[in-house]
Design an enzyme around this catalytic site. Sequence first.
Site, PDB file in Angstrom:
ATOM      1  N   ARG A 105       0.836  -1.199   0.000  1.00  0.00           N
ATOM      2  CA  ARG A 105       0.000   0.000   0.000  1.00  0.00           C
ATOM      3  C   ARG A 105       0.866   1.242   0.000  1.00  0.00           C
ATOM      4  O   ARG A 105       1.701   1.425   0.879  1.00  0.00           O
ATOM      5  CB  ARG A 105      -0.921  -0.008   1.232  1.00  0.00           C
ATOM      6  CG  ARG A 105      -1.884   1.176   1.260  1.00  0.00           C
ATOM      7  CD  ARG A 105      -2.896   1.046   2.374  1.00  0.00           C
ATOM      8  NE  ARG A 105      -2.280   1.023   3.688  1.00  0.00           N
ATOM      9  CZ  ARG A 105      -2.972   1.022   4.828  1.00  0.00           C
ATOM     10  NH1 ARG A 105      -4.287   1.017   4.789  1.00  0.00           N
ATOM     11  NH2 ARG A 105      -2.357   1.006   5.988  1.00  0.00           N
ATOM     12  N   THR A 109      -1.012   7.566  -1.078  1.00  0.00           N
ATOM     13  CA  THR A 109      -2.304   7.468  -1.767  1.00  0.00           C
ATOM     14  C   THR A 109      -3.209   6.386  -1.205  1.00  0.00           C
ATOM     15  O   THR A 109      -4.406   6.359  -1.493  1.00  0.00           O
ATOM     16  CB  THR A 109      -2.082   7.160  -3.262  1.00  0.00           C
ATOM     17  OG1 THR A 109      -1.493   5.854  -3.384  1.00  0.00           O
ATOM     18  CG2 THR A 109      -1.154   8.183  -3.891  1.00  0.00           C
ATOM     19  N   ASP A 201      -0.528  -3.685  12.720  1.00  0.00           N
ATOM     20  CA  ASP A 201      -0.145  -4.233  11.423  1.00  0.00           C
ATOM     21  C   ASP A 201       0.052  -5.745  11.567  1.00  0.00           C
ATOM     22  O   ASP A 201       0.972  -6.193  12.256  1.00  0.00           O
ATOM     23  CB  ASP A 201       1.143  -3.575  10.934  1.00  0.00           C
ATOM     24  CG  ASP A 201       1.515  -3.999   9.525  1.00  0.00           C
ATOM     25  OD1 ASP A 201       1.838  -5.192   9.332  1.00  0.00           O
ATOM     26  OD2 ASP A 201       1.481  -3.157   8.615  1.00  0.00           O
ATOM     27  N   ASP A 204       3.567  -7.099  10.515  1.00  0.00           N
ATOM     28  CA  ASP A 204       4.615  -6.756  11.479  1.00  0.00           C
ATOM     29  C   ASP A 204       4.516  -7.609  12.732  1.00  0.00           C
ATOM     30  O   ASP A 204       5.516  -8.099  13.261  1.00  0.00           O
ATOM     31  CB  ASP A 204       4.528  -5.278  11.862  1.00  0.00           C
ATOM     32  CG  ASP A 204       5.071  -4.367  10.781  1.00  0.00           C
ATOM     33  OD1 ASP A 204       5.745  -4.868   9.866  1.00  0.00           O
ATOM     34  OD2 ASP A 204       4.798  -3.151  10.846  1.00  0.00           O
TER      35      ASP A 204
END
Length: 210
Positions: A105, A109, A201, A204
Amino acid sequence: MTDHLTIVDHPLVQHKLTQMRKVDCSTGKFRRLLREISLLLAYEVTRNMDMTTETIDTPLCKMDAPVIAGKKLALVSILRAGNGLLDGILELVPSARVGFVGLYRDEETLQPVEYYNKLPKELGERLTIVVDPMLATGNSSAAAIDLVKQAGAGEIRFLCLLAAPEGVARMKEAHPDVPIVTAALDERLNEKGYIVPGLGDAGDRMFGTR
């Protein structure tokens, strides 16, 4: 539950998800819980597969017994976090064909950028289950399913651990024919596109890179 979204509210799923959400959940424990919960979610996402019968011999007699029809199902992991769900499902369905879509990602944006794409053959003849722990903005998931459809897949289901309302809406808009199975529908996305309350996340936390 709707035709487009199924939330698996089984007590074991919800309990394990709560343990994963905790900020002090270790990498090893997070990985183990994700594998365990993926087995339970796989049970739901593979519901209503096409069935047929074959004649077998039991120790007592012959019988027409139910078996899954057609070619073996395909699993497509959205890298890298999707692999955490993939491992557990493969324990349940070890003969499944496996593909990978690499998307990251763009932090500015929030749009997906493709960097890898390797999919099984004959997807048009297989149930295809696309897996990614987090359905946040829905942009990466929708892009991955675009690629899977371009490869010929017809019957597709999407499996995630957590979903945000924004991601569910995006997926319904882009792929109304793809049902979503998840353990929880959380409140919202924050300004950075992360699910709240969420669990951080997933990649992660799974791989210890937080």
